[in-house]
Design an enzyme around this catalytic site. Structure first.
Site, mmCIF file in Angstrom:
data_model
loop_
_atom_site.group_PDB
_atom_site.id
_atom_site.type_symbol
_atom_site.label_atom_id
_atom_site.label_comp_id
_atom_site.label_asym_id
_atom_site.label_seq_id
_atom_site.Cartn_x
_atom_site.Cartn_y
_atom_site.Cartn_z
ATOM 1 C CE LYS A 81 -1.763 1.710 3.915
ATOM 2 N NZ LYS A 81 -1.623 3.150 4.160
ATOM 3 C CG ASN A 82 2.539 2.697 3.554
ATOM 4 O OD1 ASN A 82 1.398 3.124 3.438
ATOM 5 N ND2 ASN A 82 3.061 2.340 4.716
ATOM 6 C CB CYS A 91 -4.356 11.721 10.921
ATOM 7 S SG CYS A 91 -2.917 10.794 11.352
ATOM 8 N NE ARG A 139 0.796 10.638 9.735
ATOM 9 C CZ ARG A 139 0.389 9.522 9.144
ATOM 10 N NH1 ARG A 139 -0.786 9.037 9.416
ATOM 11 N NH2 ARG A 139 1.156 8.921 8.276
ATOM 12 C CG ASP A 171 3.217 1.758 9.059
ATOM 13 O OD1 ASP A 171 2.665 2.552 9.827
ATOM 14 O OD2 ASP A 171 3.304 1.948 7.826
ATOM 15 N NE ARG A 206 -6.692 4.462 5.357
ATOM 16 C CZ ARG A 206 -5.796 4.666 6.322
ATOM 17 N NH1 ARG A 206 -6.157 4.666 7.566
ATOM 18 N NH2 ARG A 206 -4.538 4.866 6.041
HETATM 19 C C1 UD1 Z 1 5.345 7.521 8.509
HETATM 20 C C2 UD1 Z 1 6.430 6.492 8.762
HETATM 21 C C3 UD1 Z 1 6.255 5.417 7.721
HETATM 22 C C4 UD1 Z 1 4.835 4.870 7.807
HETATM 23 C C5 UD1 Z 1 3.776 5.960 7.720
HETATM 24 C C6 UD1 Z 1 2.367 5.465 7.987
HETATM 25 C C7 UD1 Z 1 8.748 6.743 9.429
HETATM 26 C C8 UD1 Z 1 10.001 7.563 9.314
HETATM 27 N N1 UD1 Z 1 7.723 7.138 8.684
HETATM 28 O O1 UD1 Z 1 5.506 8.044 7.201
HETATM 29 O O2 UD1 Z 1 7.175 4.379 7.966
HETATM 30 O O3 UD1 Z 1 4.602 3.946 6.788
HETATM 31 O O4 UD1 Z 1 4.069 6.948 8.677
HETATM 32 O O5 UD1 Z 1 2.232 5.039 9.294
HETATM 33 O O6 UD1 Z 1 8.719 5.761 10.140
HETATM 34 N N2 UD1 Z 1 7.384 15.209 10.183
HETATM 35 C C9 UD1 Z 1 7.489 16.573 10.360
HETATM 36 N N3 UD1 Z 1 7.218 17.391 9.295
HETATM 37 C C10 UD1 Z 1 6.888 16.895 8.064
HETATM 38 C C11 UD1 Z 1 6.791 15.516 7.893
HETATM 39 C C12 UD1 Z 1 7.046 14.694 8.973
HETATM 40 O O7 UD1 Z 1 7.770 17.026 11.459
HETATM 41 O O8 UD1 Z 1 6.677 17.687 7.149
HETATM 42 C C13 UD1 Z 1 7.651 14.288 11.310
HETATM 43 C C14 UD1 Z 1 6.415 13.471 11.680
HETATM 44 O O9 UD1 Z 1 5.589 14.116 12.609
HETATM 45 C C15 UD1 Z 1 7.034 12.217 12.250
HETATM 46 C C16 UD1 Z 1 8.327 12.063 11.437
HETATM 47 O O10 UD1 Z 1 8.598 13.341 10.884
HETATM 48 O O11 UD1 Z 1 7.384 12.386 13.598
HETATM 49 C C17 UD1 Z 1 8.238 11.047 10.322
HETATM 50 O O12 UD1 Z 1 7.098 11.334 9.538
HETATM 51 P P1 UD1 Z 1 6.957 10.890 8.009
HETATM 52 O O13 UD1 Z 1 7.960 9.849 7.705
HETATM 53 O O14 UD1 Z 1 6.914 12.072 7.145
HETATM 54 O O15 UD1 Z 1 5.512 10.310 8.015
HETATM 55 P P2 UD1 Z 1 4.905 9.482 6.869
HETATM 56 O O16 UD1 Z 1 5.436 9.833 5.542
HETATM 57 O O17 UD1 Z 1 3.457 9.527 7.118
#
Ligand code: UD1
Length: 427
Positions: A22-23, A123, A128, A313, A405
């Site tokens: 999915k991801n 969320c 996030r 995850d 999902r």
């Molecule tokens: C994250 C997980 C990913 C998982 C997905 C769904 C990590 C590094 N990422 O990806 O493995 O598949 O959730 O559960 O494990 N952040 C910021 N600013 C930003 C973007 C992120 O501060 O613009 C912070 C987030 O709050 C978090 C960290 O960075 O603490 C990692 O987030 P990110 O990897 O971007 O989240 P996803 O891409 O959703």
């Protein structure tokens, strides 16, 4: 609303197919925006999130068609053609339902010189933010405007020049957006401290297949030489390492064994290590991974971390397994601040878990008992299914929206290996 009913206590054994990730799929789909030629993605999982993303792309004028796959097949083949993009706006109604919509920002900006996407908002698993997505695009030359809940990114003179960005923390989504923006820039871009998840490698491999020039694939330093145009491609989505890990936990908690067809052990080493530390046998076999649990489960101490660390995850599913281990496990969630919503529900099933901030102490218990449960995110929901498979009596998992999902035909797959599980209507 539908619910899943599980009669626990059956030892699971057999073979089940692992679907496309999915991801990965959610970052490969927006690549269709980068070219006016058709992009064909094979092994796409059949999931609500994929349907949602397809709908979003259709709003931009992207045509999509699904090749004749039989209903009984897992996965499917989709061809996407962004011959002409008719809208550059991702509206609130669609982004609100699916956070991954933010991944259209980079490719739309690269192709059209502008993109407007509703801010995704918070969320269930935490705040996030998307600040890093925006900072990376700014570093590549975009102008960013925030107004009325929308982010608008504009490239000067219609195209991004490219640039250099160093992530202060590892972000999967921001790395993906930055990559998709940089591939069509007029110059060179570099990303430091980029995410190295296998899904990022899958994205890079597709972009290269479309004609992009990327160096450092699989490392945290990526160099992208922009090209004037990308072409179409046919590409197979990687296997879902989180789905594979989830079913490994499901089989293990029942003392069972399972062959995870198409799972790739090199992409899930931290999960494999955690399972082995817990006393579960895991071995690569031709075409997949074999998992067997015939002895007692042991307590484990670990923290979630960006790849190659233990994936956030997988935290909830491993926690469900460790409920039945001997001794106290200590899990620390370092990625998201609010990812323990499954804990009270697992405790209602007889688990003994305490949380203190980002740390959870899981005291192993000799038995779990069935209950009515529900969760507010995808992996948390799966942890309840896993617990239900080992619990005495009947477990009803409500609010299946989340499972749909992210897990392709969950109950069918678990039934293949002997679970007593069914989906029924009514809530
Ligand atoms: C994250 C997980 C990913 C998982 C997905 C769904 C990590 C590094 N990422 O990806 O493995 O598949 O959730 O559960 O494990 N952040 C910021 N600013 C930003 C973007 C992120 O501060 O613009 C912070 C987030 O709050 C978090 C960290 O960075 O603490 C990692 O987030 P990110 O990897 O971007 O989240 P996803 O891409 O959703």
């Amino acid at each position: 609303m539908d619910k899943i009913i599980i009669h626990g206590g059956k030892r699971l054994s057999g073979s089940l197919p692992i679907s496309g990730a999915k991801n990965a799929a959610l970052t490969l789909l927006p690549c269709a925006l980068l070219t006016d030629e058709p992009l064909t993605l094979r092994n796409l999982p059949r999931l609500a999130d994929i349907d949602g993303f397809q709908h979003l792309l259709n709003q931009f004028g992207v045509s999509t068609s699904i090749a004749g796959s039989r209903p009984e097949d897992f996965g499917r083949v989709m061809t996407l053609a962004a011959t002409r993009i008719t809208s550059t706006v991702a509206p609130y109604e669609l982004v609100r339902k699916m956070r991954a919509s933010i991944l259209v920002l980079g490719p739309m900006l690269a192709r059209m010189g502008e993109a407007t996407v509703s801010l995704p908002g918070g969320c269930a698993i935490g705040n996030r933010p998307i600040d890093l997505h925006l900072k990376a695009l700014e570093a590549f030359g975009a102008r960013i405007e925030l107004a009325s809940g929308y982010v608008r990114a504009i490239a000067p003179d219609g195209g991004l020049p490219g640039g250099r960005y160093s992530f202060p923390v590892v972000s999967v989504g921001a790395t993906e957006n930055a990559l998709m923006a940089a591939v069509l820039a007029s110059g060179k871009s570099t990303l430091h401290n980029a995410a190295r998840e296998p899904e990022i490698v899958d994205l890079c491999n597709l972009l290269v297949a479309m004609g992009a020039e990327i160096q450092g694939i699989g490392t945290s330093d990526l160099i992208i030489h922009g090209v004037p145009r990308l072409h179409g491609a046919t590409y197979r989505v990687m296997s879902d390492r989180i789905e594979a890990g989830s079913y490994a936990c499901a089989a293990a908690i029942t003392g069972g064994d399972v062959f995870l067809k198409d799972a790739v052990i090199e992409e899930m080493e931290a999960t494999v290590q955690a399972l082995r530390d817990a006393g579960v046998h895991v071995e690569p076999r031709a075409g997949g991974i074999y998992v067997a649990a015939d002895g007692p489960l042991r307590a484990v101490t670990l923290s979630t971390a960006p790849y190659p660390g233990f994936a956030t995850d997988m935290q909830a599913q491993l926690m469900a397994l460790l409920c039945r281990a001997e001794g106290a496990s200590v899990l620390t969630e370092t990625i998201f601040e609010n990812r323990y919503m499954h804990v009270p529900e697992l405790n209602r099933m007889g688990a003994h878990i305490e949380t203190k901030g980002r740390t959870a102490i899981v005291h192993g218990v000799p038995r779990l008992t069935g209950a009515d449960v529900m969760a507010t995110d995808l992996r948390a929901s799966m942890s309840l299914v896993i617990a239900g498979l080992a619990a005495e009596g009947e477990t009803s998992v409500h609010r299946l929206y989340h499972l749909d999902r992210g897990y392709e035909r969950l109950e069918e797959k678990l039934a293949l290996i002997g679970a007593d599980i069914e989906r029924v209507g009514g809530d």
